[in-house]
Structure formats: structure tokens, C-alpha cells
Motif scaffolding. Sequence first.
Motif, PDB file in Angstrom:
ATOM      1  N   SER A 130       0.848  -1.190   0.000  1.00  0.00           N
ATOM      2  CA  SER A 130       0.000   0.000   0.000  1.00  0.00           C
ATOM      3  C   SER A 130       0.883   1.240   0.000  1.00  0.00           C
ATOM      4  O   SER A 130       2.066   1.191   0.347  1.00  0.00           O
ATOM      5  N   VAL A 131       0.281   2.348  -0.386  1.00  0.00           N
ATOM      6  CA  VAL A 131       0.969   3.635  -0.401  1.00  0.00           C
ATOM      7  C   VAL A 131      -0.026   4.692   0.064  1.00  0.00           C
ATOM      8  O   VAL A 131      -1.226   4.576  -0.177  1.00  0.00           O
ATOM      9  N   THR A 132       0.486   5.689   0.766  1.00  0.00           N
ATOM     10  CA  THR A 132      -0.321   6.839   1.147  1.00  0.00           C
ATOM     11  C   THR A 132       0.219   8.037   0.406  1.00  0.00           C
ATOM     12  O   THR A 132       1.426   8.286   0.408  1.00  0.00           O
ATOM     13  N   LYS A 133      -0.673   8.769  -0.233  1.00  0.00           N
ATOM     14  CA  LYS A 133      -0.295  10.007  -0.895  1.00  0.00           C
ATOM     15  C   LYS A 133      -0.721  11.155   0.013  1.00  0.00           C
ATOM     16  O   LYS A 133      -1.889  11.274   0.350  1.00  0.00           O
ATOM     17  N   ALA A 134       0.282  11.953   0.415  1.00  0.00           N
ATOM     18  CA  ALA A 134       0.030  13.165   1.195  1.00  0.00           C
ATOM     19  C   ALA A 134       0.202  14.314   0.225  1.00  0.00           C
ATOM     20  O   ALA A 134       1.318  14.602  -0.205  1.00  0.00           O
ATOM     21  N   GLY A 135      -0.913  14.935  -0.163  1.00  0.00           N
ATOM     22  CA  GLY A 135      -0.859  15.936  -1.207  1.00  0.00           C
ATOM     23  C   GLY A 135      -1.341  17.301  -0.781  1.00  0.00           C
ATOM     24  O   GLY A 135      -2.094  17.434   0.182  1.00  0.00           O
ATOM     25  N   CYS A 136      -0.899  18.310  -1.529  1.00  0.00           N
ATOM     26  CA  CYS A 136      -1.343  19.686  -1.327  1.00  0.00           C
ATOM     27  C   CYS A 136      -0.917  20.486  -2.550  1.00  0.00           C
ATOM     28  O   CYS A 136       0.242  20.393  -2.982  1.00  0.00           O
ATOM     29  N   ALA A 137      -1.821  21.280  -3.100  1.00  0.00           N
ATOM     30  CA  ALA A 137      -1.502  22.094  -4.270  1.00  0.00           C
ATOM     31  C   ALA A 137      -0.487  23.184  -3.947  1.00  0.00           C
ATOM     32  O   ALA A 137       0.240  23.641  -4.826  1.00  0.00           O
ATOM     33  N   ASP A 138      -0.438  23.592  -2.690  1.00  0.00           N
ATOM     34  CA  ASP A 138       0.524  24.595  -2.234  1.00  0.00           C
ATOM     35  C   ASP A 138       1.816  23.866  -1.865  1.00  0.00           C
ATOM     36  O   ASP A 138       1.943  23.311  -0.769  1.00  0.00           O
ATOM     37  N   ILE A 139       2.771  23.874  -2.776  1.00  0.00           N
ATOM     38  CA  ILE A 139       4.000  23.103  -2.581  1.00  0.00           C
ATOM     39  C   ILE A 139       4.779  23.587  -1.355  1.00  0.00           C
ATOM     40  O   ILE A 139       5.378  22.778  -0.645  1.00  0.00           O
TER      41      ILE A 139
END
Length: 99
Positions: A39-48
Motif C-alpha cells: 500500500s501507499v499513502t499520498k500526502a498531497g497539497c496544491a501549495d508546494i
Amino acid sequence: MAFGVNRRELNTWKDRVSRGEVAFITHFWLDDRFPNVRSVTKAGCADIEKLSEWGKKYGLKREWIHKRHDGFPHYDLMGETQLYVLKEEGLDDHIKRFL
């Protein structure tokens, strides 16, 4: 190959990322490059900048951000780091479902 999440969950993650929130989505994942990872978790945010600052508290480097062409930059979290971050962020439901 990713599986285990539905379109609604994916769209919710994309909406939150697009709004500049640090958002998480975990899914089952098979990749020959990582034979022991399921499994993988993606921790994302458009504000880099915000994502990079968030990542620092977990020892994640800015250059590890996957800057996708579709506008959903994220860290890919696997293994011990994945489990640690999920616990710290209070995402027990991700742990129970995917780990």
C-alpha cells in the motif's frame, strides 16, 4: 497498479488538495520496483510550500514531492514512514483498511 479506493474517495482527495489542504489517500498498490510494499499513502497539497513545510516534521525532503502534471503534488509514503505518519495524523482508519 493502484486499487482499493472508489471514485468518490479519489475526488474528495483531489478537491482537498486543490483547495490547498494537506490531504491523504491510502490505497493498495503493486509495483515490481517495491516487491514488499502493498500500500501507499499520498500526502498531497496544491501549495508546494505548505506541503514541503508539513513534510519537514516527518523528515521528508522537498525534492521528494512528486510534482504531477495534473496539478496534484504529493509525497508517496510507504513502509515505516507511512505507518508513522498515519499514526501521527490520527488516520487509524487508513491503517486498519490498508496495512
